[in-house]
Design a protein around this motif. Sequence first.
Motif, PDB file in Angstrom:
ATOM      1  N   GLY A 251     -28.899 -65.123  56.079  1.00 57.59           N
ATOM      2  CA  GLY A 251     -28.618 -65.831  54.841  1.00 57.59           C
ATOM      3  C   GLY A 251     -29.469 -67.082  54.694  1.00 57.59           C
ATOM      4  O   GLY A 251     -30.040 -67.588  55.659  1.00 57.59           O
ATOM      5  N   LYS A 252     -29.572 -67.541  53.482  1.00 55.86           N
ATOM      6  CA  LYS A 252     -30.240 -68.807  53.157  1.00 55.86           C
ATOM      7  C   LYS A 252     -29.457 -69.429  52.010  1.00 55.86           C
ATOM      8  O   LYS A 252     -29.932 -69.580  50.885  1.00 55.86           O
ATOM      9  CB  LYS A 252     -31.708 -68.551  52.756  1.00 55.86           C
ATOM     10  CG  LYS A 252     -32.554 -69.820  52.719  1.00 55.86           C
ATOM     11  CD  LYS A 252     -32.754 -70.412  54.102  1.00 55.86           C
ATOM     12  CE  LYS A 252     -33.603 -71.673  54.055  1.00 55.86           C
ATOM     13  NZ  LYS A 252     -33.720 -72.304  55.386  1.00 55.86           N
ATOM     14  N   SER A 253     -28.234 -69.778  52.321  1.00 62.37           N
ATOM     15  CA  SER A 253     -27.240 -70.043  51.291  1.00 62.37           C
ATOM     16  C   SER A 253     -27.443 -71.387  50.596  1.00 62.37           C
ATOM     17  O   SER A 253     -27.747 -72.393  51.238  1.00 62.37           O
ATOM     18  CB  SER A 253     -25.845 -69.978  51.901  1.00 62.37           C
ATOM     19  OG  SER A 253     -25.632 -68.698  52.483  1.00 62.37           O
ATOM     20  N   ALA A 254     -27.237 -71.360  49.281  1.00 66.25           N
ATOM     21  CA  ALA A 254     -27.450 -72.544  48.450  1.00 66.25           C
ATOM     22  C   ALA A 254     -26.129 -73.233  48.145  1.00 66.25           C
ATOM     23  O   ALA A 254     -25.113 -72.588  47.867  1.00 66.25           O
ATOM     24  CB  ALA A 254     -28.129 -72.159  47.144  1.00 66.25           C
ATOM     25  N   SER A 255     -26.154 -74.561  48.180  1.00 67.92           N
ATOM     26  CA  SER A 255     -25.049 -75.392  47.717  1.00 67.92           C
ATOM     27  C   SER A 255     -25.521 -76.085  46.446  1.00 67.92           C
ATOM     28  O   SER A 255     -26.386 -76.970  46.496  1.00 67.92           O
ATOM     29  CB  SER A 255     -24.669 -76.411  48.789  1.00 67.92           C
ATOM     30  OG  SER A 255     -23.647 -77.270  48.334  1.00 67.92           O
ATOM     31  N   VAL A 256     -24.970 -75.661  45.325  1.00 69.33           N
ATOM     32  CA  VAL A 256     -25.406 -76.164  44.016  1.00 69.33           C
ATOM     33  C   VAL A 256     -24.484 -77.310  43.589  1.00 69.33           C
ATOM     34  O   VAL A 256     -23.289 -77.106  43.347  1.00 69.33           O
ATOM     35  CB  VAL A 256     -25.391 -75.044  42.971  1.00 69.33           C
ATOM     36  CG1 VAL A 256     -25.842 -75.593  41.605  1.00 69.33           C
ATOM     37  CG2 VAL A 256     -26.281 -73.886  43.406  1.00 69.33           C
ATOM     38  N   VAL A 257     -25.047 -78.500  43.482  1.00 70.70           N
ATOM     39  CA  VAL A 257     -24.283 -79.674  43.059  1.00 70.70           C
ATOM     40  C   VAL A 257     -24.592 -79.915  41.577  1.00 70.70           C
ATOM     41  O   VAL A 257     -25.715 -80.285  41.223  1.00 70.70           O
ATOM     42  CB  VAL A 257     -24.649 -80.910  43.902  1.00 70.70           C
ATOM     43  CG1 VAL A 257     -23.816 -82.115  43.462  1.00 70.70           C
ATOM     44  CG2 VAL A 257     -24.444 -80.617  45.391  1.00 70.70           C
ATOM     45  N   LEU A 258     -23.607 -79.691  40.721  1.00 70.71           N
ATOM     46  CA  LEU A 258     -23.808 -79.876  39.290  1.00 70.71           C
ATOM     47  C   LEU A 258     -23.812 -81.357  38.923  1.00 70.71           C
ATOM     48  O   LEU A 258     -23.393 -82.213  39.719  1.00 70.71           O
ATOM     49  CB  LEU A 258     -22.720 -79.130  38.523  1.00 70.71           C
ATOM     50  CG  LEU A 258     -22.682 -77.610  38.752  1.00 70.71           C
ATOM     51  CD1 LEU A 258     -21.503 -76.976  38.015  1.00 70.71           C
ATOM     52  CD2 LEU A 258     -24.004 -76.957  38.319  1.00 70.71           C
ATOM     53  N   ASP A 259     -24.281 -81.651  37.717  1.00 71.52           N
ATOM     54  CA  ASP A 259     -24.499 -83.054  37.353  1.00 71.52           C
ATOM     55  C   ASP A 259     -23.216 -83.842  37.164  1.00 71.52           C
ATOM     56  O   ASP A 259     -23.238 -85.080  37.125  1.00 71.52           O
ATOM     57  CB  ASP A 259     -25.375 -83.157  36.098  1.00 71.52           C
ATOM     58  CG  ASP A 259     -24.849 -82.345  34.923  1.00 71.52           C
ATOM     59  OD1 ASP A 259     -23.656 -81.967  34.942  1.00 71.52           O
ATOM     60  OD2 ASP A 259     -25.622 -82.082  33.987  1.00 71.52           O
ATOM     61  N   ASP A 260     -22.053 -83.138  37.074  1.00 71.17           N
ATOM     62  CA  ASP A 260     -20.790 -83.866  36.931  1.00 71.17           C
ATOM     63  C   ASP A 260     -20.013 -83.926  38.242  1.00 71.17           C
ATOM     64  O   ASP A 260     -18.866 -84.379  38.270  1.00 71.17           O
ATOM     65  CB  ASP A 260     -19.927 -83.226  35.839  1.00 71.17           C
ATOM     66  CG  ASP A 260     -19.505 -81.802  36.170  1.00 71.17           C
ATOM     67  OD1 ASP A 260     -20.115 -81.193  37.074  1.00 71.17           O
ATOM     68  OD2 ASP A 260     -18.564 -81.284  35.527  1.00 71.17           O
ATOM     69  N   ALA A 261     -20.622 -83.485  39.339  1.00 71.61           N
ATOM     70  CA  ALA A 261     -19.927 -83.433  40.626  1.00 71.61           C
ATOM     71  C   ALA A 261     -19.843 -84.804  41.282  1.00 71.61           C
ATOM     72  O   ALA A 261     -20.619 -85.718  40.984  1.00 71.61           O
ATOM     73  CB  ALA A 261     -20.644 -82.464  41.554  1.00 71.61           C
ATOM     74  N   ASP A 262     -18.903 -84.927  42.200  1.00 70.37           N
ATOM     75  CA  ASP A 262     -18.847 -86.084  43.098  1.00 70.37           C
ATOM     76  C   ASP A 262     -19.945 -85.862  44.129  1.00 70.37           C
ATOM     77  O   ASP A 262     -19.758 -85.120  45.105  1.00 70.37           O
ATOM     78  CB  ASP A 262     -17.462 -86.162  43.749  1.00 70.37           C
ATOM     79  CG  ASP A 262     -17.307 -87.342  44.703  1.00 70.37           C
ATOM     80  OD1 ASP A 262     -18.324 -87.834  45.227  1.00 70.37           O
ATOM     81  OD2 ASP A 262     -16.158 -87.738  44.971  1.00 70.37           O
ATOM     82  N   LEU A 263     -21.094 -86.479  43.917  1.00 75.62           N
ATOM     83  CA  LEU A 263     -22.274 -86.193  44.725  1.00 75.62           C
ATOM     84  C   LEU A 263     -22.041 -86.482  46.208  1.00 75.62           C
ATOM     85  O   LEU A 263     -22.373 -85.669  47.073  1.00 75.62           O
ATOM     86  CB  LEU A 263     -23.476 -86.994  44.222  1.00 75.62           C
ATOM     87  CG  LEU A 263     -24.790 -86.731  44.974  1.00 75.62           C
ATOM     88  CD1 LEU A 263     -25.362 -85.383  44.583  1.00 75.62           C
ATOM     89  CD2 LEU A 263     -25.801 -87.834  44.721  1.00 75.62           C
ATOM     90  N   SER A 264     -21.486 -87.625  46.511  1.00 76.91           N
ATOM     91  CA  SER A 264     -21.297 -88.005  47.906  1.00 76.91           C
ATOM     92  C   SER A 264     -20.423 -86.999  48.640  1.00 76.91           C
ATOM     93  O   SER A 264     -20.747 -86.557  49.749  1.00 76.91           O
ATOM     94  CB  SER A 264     -20.676 -89.403  47.989  1.00 76.91           C
ATOM     95  OG  SER A 264     -20.471 -89.776  49.341  1.00 76.91           O
ATOM     96  N   ARG A 265     -19.310 -86.616  48.022  1.00 75.47           N
ATOM     97  CA  ARG A 265     -18.417 -85.645  48.655  1.00 75.47           C
ATOM     98  C   ARG A 265     -19.115 -84.292  48.835  1.00 75.47           C
ATOM     99  O   ARG A 265     -19.025 -83.666  49.890  1.00 75.47           O
ATOM    100  CB  ARG A 265     -17.145 -85.471  47.819  1.00 75.47           C
ATOM    101  CG  ARG A 265     -16.182 -84.434  48.383  1.00 75.47           C
ATOM    102  CD  ARG A 265     -14.893 -84.370  47.550  1.00 75.47           C
ATOM    103  NE  ARG A 265     -13.977 -83.379  48.106  1.00 75.47           N
ATOM    104  CZ  ARG A 265     -13.999 -82.091  47.787  1.00 75.47           C
ATOM    105  NH1 ARG A 265     -14.887 -81.637  46.896  1.00 75.47           N
ATOM    106  NH2 ARG A 265     -13.125 -81.255  48.330  1.00 75.47           N
ATOM    107  N   ALA A 266     -19.820 -83.851  47.805  1.00 71.35           N
ATOM    108  CA  ALA A 266     -20.502 -82.555  47.867  1.00 71.35           C
ATOM    109  C   ALA A 266     -21.552 -82.528  48.975  1.00 71.35           C
ATOM    110  O   ALA A 266     -21.669 -81.544  49.716  1.00 71.35           O
ATOM    111  CB  ALA A 266     -21.149 -82.249  46.512  1.00 71.35           C
ATOM    112  N   VAL A 267     -22.314 -83.606  49.088  1.00 66.11           N
ATOM    113  CA  VAL A 267     -23.368 -83.658  50.109  1.00 66.11           C
ATOM    114  C   VAL A 267     -22.756 -83.660  51.505  1.00 66.11           C
ATOM    115  O   VAL A 267     -23.218 -82.935  52.399  1.00 66.11           O
ATOM    116  CB  VAL A 267     -24.262 -84.893  49.899  1.00 66.11           C
ATOM    117  CG1 VAL A 267     -25.217 -85.064  51.079  1.00 66.11           C
ATOM    118  CG2 VAL A 267     -25.042 -84.762  48.594  1.00 66.11           C
ATOM    119  N   LYS A 268     -21.705 -84.439  51.702  1.00 69.18           N
ATOM    120  CA  LYS A 268     -21.093 -84.512  53.035  1.00 69.18           C
ATOM    121  C   LYS A 268     -20.493 -83.170  53.449  1.00 69.18           C
ATOM    122  O   LYS A 268     -20.611 -82.753  54.609  1.00 69.18           O
ATOM    123  CB  LYS A 268     -20.026 -85.603  53.058  1.00 69.18           C
ATOM    124  CG  LYS A 268     -20.603 -87.018  52.974  1.00 69.18           C
ATOM    125  CD  LYS A 268     -19.504 -88.061  52.857  1.00 69.18           C
ATOM    126  CE  LYS A 268     -20.094 -89.460  52.715  1.00 69.18           C
ATOM    127  NZ  LYS A 268     -19.027 -90.497  52.525  1.00 69.18           N
TER     128      LYS A 268
END
Length: 473
Positions: A251-268
């Motif tokens: 796999g080469k799985s993607a984590s897509v962070v949309l523009d309305d997401a809580d960026l810090s939480r999503a990245v962590k």
Amino acid sequence: MAAPTVSTAHFVNGTFTDDAGERIDVVNPATEEVIASVPAGTPEDADAAVRAAASAFEAWAATPLGDRVAAVRRINDGLKARAGELAETIVAEVGTPIVFASKVQVVNPVGITEGVLAEVEAGAFDPVTVGNSTIVREPIGVVAAITPWNFPLQQMVAKVTPALVAGNTVVLKPSEVAPLTAALLAQIIAEADLPPGVFNMVHGTGPVVGEALAAHPLVDMVSFTGSTRAGRRVAAVGAETVKKVALELGGKSASVVLDDADLSRAVKITVANCFMNNGQACSALTRLLVPVGRHDEAVEVAAAAAAKYVPGDPSQESTRIGPSVSAAQRDRVVEYIRKGVEEGATLAAGGPEPVDGVGYFVRPTVFGDVTPDMTIAQEEIFGPVLVVMPYEDEADAIRIANGTQYGLAAAVFGADVDRARSVAGKLRAGQVDINGAAFNTAAPFGGFKQSGNGREFGRYGLEEFTELKSVQA
């Protein structure tokens, strides 16, 4: 941590059986010490196991379903009873941190089996009437289960227990890199008092024992988990006898962070997922896709999160990340890191420099400014390496996420859950998590494209080990 005190021999026709031939050393990746050895199985060993399984099939398939359920429940009880020993063994031969080994690597297999048994007891094998036809599910026959080293117990159990409860007989070929967990599993199954030949295990390498099983005319199905390259070979060999082949691959799985997401939480959350099991997970979220205007912020958060993953002794509860499983795997990951630097990605954390001391450790690494054409954005690295990729808009994010040969897993983060679900529906992946949703061992697990075919876990995984028959009256 020491090797288990159970037999490391083959298990064929109800007996642990060794030979005086070549041995394969098992190395603790944190200490680089040889902790055990297992026999290097031969095609003859594989043939003996398959013939034992074939001889036992008819009687096992005719065994009442309730008795098969009871036998598999005894296996699961054995897993629970020896959970601590299993976790310590996974730490010793894989390098998985003890907390992850205890809470995931051992807990998940128990949950998988309980889920399968629940489906059986809920009527998964009940006949279905369609017009004048009665549709029934019957066992396939002899199942060859070829399993990897990264989640050794989980992947063995995900194949063995549903295959057995469905009425199949099994020949297991565990990874030669991490075979000691398999030795414990074989002991647990031996103590569960199944008839001889119903479960068998042969140690050895893929090119020797694995190929012999895939090619064997008495094997009716191969269930394989491993690399896409090896999966192609298993499929090609199995095709010669037109046997069923189920593949759970890379796999080469993607984590897509949309523009309305809580960026810090999503990245962590993405960093934690990418680095789980020392970065050695086929479904790991290794590509972090963020809006172009927030790329630098995402890289900064990811680098700060990565700094908390300090390579250390996996037997210590404070350790969050351990070593690669072998020197060869460490070197492979380091070479990918060097390739990322050479191709122009920005190194934000980690790097190819060696970690001081013994053990096959890799520095947890984060790259920024990664473009879809870069090697590190396309190929499975199988180590603690996260690539951060900017996108222009939602359509661009979906295009980038789907732009690899793989399709095993993905994630979407966004405040608008309906929108996140819409994006998830456009991702070509077998499972998609929204906003960090928990892993579900009852849901089907498997991939699109070159991540494989077939599914594991729950009812859908159980059905992989059956044939459909329609009877008209």
